[in-house]
Design a protein around this motif. Structure first.
Motif, PDB file in Angstrom:
ATOM      1  N   TYR A   6       0.744  -0.995   0.032  1.00 21.25           N
ATOM      2  CA  TYR A   6      -0.108  -0.120   0.113  1.00 21.25           C
ATOM      3  C   TYR A   6       0.811   1.331   0.009  1.00 21.25           C
ATOM      4  O   TYR A   6       1.900   1.363   0.750  1.00 21.25           O
ATOM      5  N   LYS A   7       0.350   2.157  -0.606  1.00 25.54           N
ATOM      6  CA  LYS A   7       1.035   3.595  -0.627  1.00 25.54           C
ATOM      7  C   LYS A   7       0.857   4.355   0.819  1.00 25.54           C
ATOM      8  O   LYS A   7       1.824   4.823   1.461  1.00 25.54           O
ATOM      9  N   THR A   8      -0.602   4.446   1.170  1.00 25.96           N
ATOM     10  CA  THR A   8      -0.401   5.341   2.310  1.00 25.96           C
ATOM     11  C   THR A   8      -1.570   4.771   3.249  1.00 25.96           C
ATOM     12  O   THR A   8      -2.653   4.313   2.763  1.00 25.96           O
ATOM     13  N   CYS A   9      -1.116   4.580   4.560  1.00 26.20           N
ATOM     14  CA  CYS A   9      -1.949   3.954   5.605  1.00 26.20           C
ATOM     15  C   CYS A   9      -2.281   4.982   6.647  1.00 26.20           C
ATOM     16  O   CYS A   9      -1.359   5.610   7.080  1.00 26.20           O
ATOM     17  N   ALA A  32       3.150   0.002   4.286  1.00 25.37           N
ATOM     18  CA  ALA A  32       2.781   0.988   3.288  1.00 25.37           C
ATOM     19  C   ALA A  32       3.945   1.961   3.222  1.00 25.37           C
ATOM     20  O   ALA A  32       4.928   2.039   4.130  1.00 25.37           O
ATOM     21  N   LYS A  54      -4.847  10.776   1.497  1.00 24.68           N
ATOM     22  CA  LYS A  54      -5.226   9.826   0.569  1.00 24.68           C
ATOM     23  C   LYS A  54      -4.860   8.324   0.812  1.00 24.68           C
ATOM     24  O   LYS A  54      -4.080   7.802   0.083  1.00 24.68           O
ATOM     25  N   ASP A  56      -4.794   4.259   1.324  1.00 19.34           N
ATOM     26  CA  ASP A  56      -5.431   3.145   0.611  1.00 19.34           C
ATOM     27  C   ASP A  56      -6.050   2.180   1.851  1.00 19.34           C
ATOM     28  O   ASP A  56      -6.722   1.523   1.463  1.00 19.34           O
ATOM     29  N   ASP A  85     -11.643   2.436  -3.176  1.00 15.44           N
ATOM     30  CA  ASP A  85     -10.388   1.633  -3.151  1.00 15.44           C
ATOM     31  C   ASP A  85      -9.723   1.884  -1.878  1.00 15.44           C
ATOM     32  O   ASP A  85      -8.596   1.319  -1.667  1.00 15.44           O
ATOM     33  N   ILE A  86     -10.409   2.421  -0.931  1.00 19.24           N
ATOM     34  CA  ILE A  86      -9.990   2.609   0.523  1.00 19.24           C
ATOM     35  C   ILE A  86     -10.628   1.242   1.227  1.00 19.24           C
ATOM     36  O   ILE A  86     -11.805   0.890   1.142  1.00 19.24           O
ATOM     37  N   LYS A  87      -9.483   0.535   1.884  1.00 17.06           N
ATOM     38  CA  LYS A  87      -9.933  -0.495   2.733  1.00 17.06           C
ATOM     39  C   LYS A  87      -9.898  -0.018   4.068  1.00 17.06           C
ATOM     40  O   LYS A  87      -8.859   0.602   4.629  1.00 17.06           O
TER      41      LYS A  87
END
Length: 127
Positions: A6-9, A32, A54, A56, A85-87
């Motif tokens: 992931y990119k951003t957590c 991430a 933003k 993920d 697309d956000i978990k």
């Protein structure tokens, strides 16, 4: 171990110690690229609203003093942003069946995870 699936957590939890531990697990597993931590759900809503963050993936605690995880989700629902697309993972020490049922019934929650977050759970999330 993992390589930045992931990119951003975004981690939302009012407990400093829990945040410290969760962040260490996330960092050491390369979960991430960016890990943003806030102790305030209201601040998290502002960050999302402004588009400053933003994510993920969001790890969300349930029991917090000013705004609960479920209240956060009500606010989140009103945000005008792309959420598909956000978990969101409910990360809680709660053993209350009502919390688990409410999590299971929420369209935004991907999974309920018991604290503490572990490498094994992260591997399952990523697989």
């Amino acid at each position: 171990m993992m390589l930045n699936p992931y990119k951003t957590c975004l981690l939302i939890d009012d407990n400093y110690i829990d945040n410290f531990v969760t962040r260490k697990v996330l960092e050491s597993s390369n979960f991430a690229e960016h890990i943003i931590v806030t102790e305030s759900p209201a601040e998290a809503i502002n960050l999302l609203q402004e588009g400053t963050v933003k994510p993920d993936v969001i790890f969300l605690d349930i029991r917090m003093p000013m705004m609960s995880g479920f209240e956060f989700l009500q606010e989140y629902d009103t945000l005008v942003m792309d959420k598909k697309d956000i978990k969101i993972f409910m990360l809680s020490s709660s053993l209350d069946p009502t919390d688990m049922a409410q999590s299971a019934g929420n369209k935004y929650i991907t999974q309920f995870i018991h604290k503490p977050l572990t490498f094994k759970v992260l591997e399952e999330i990523c697989s």
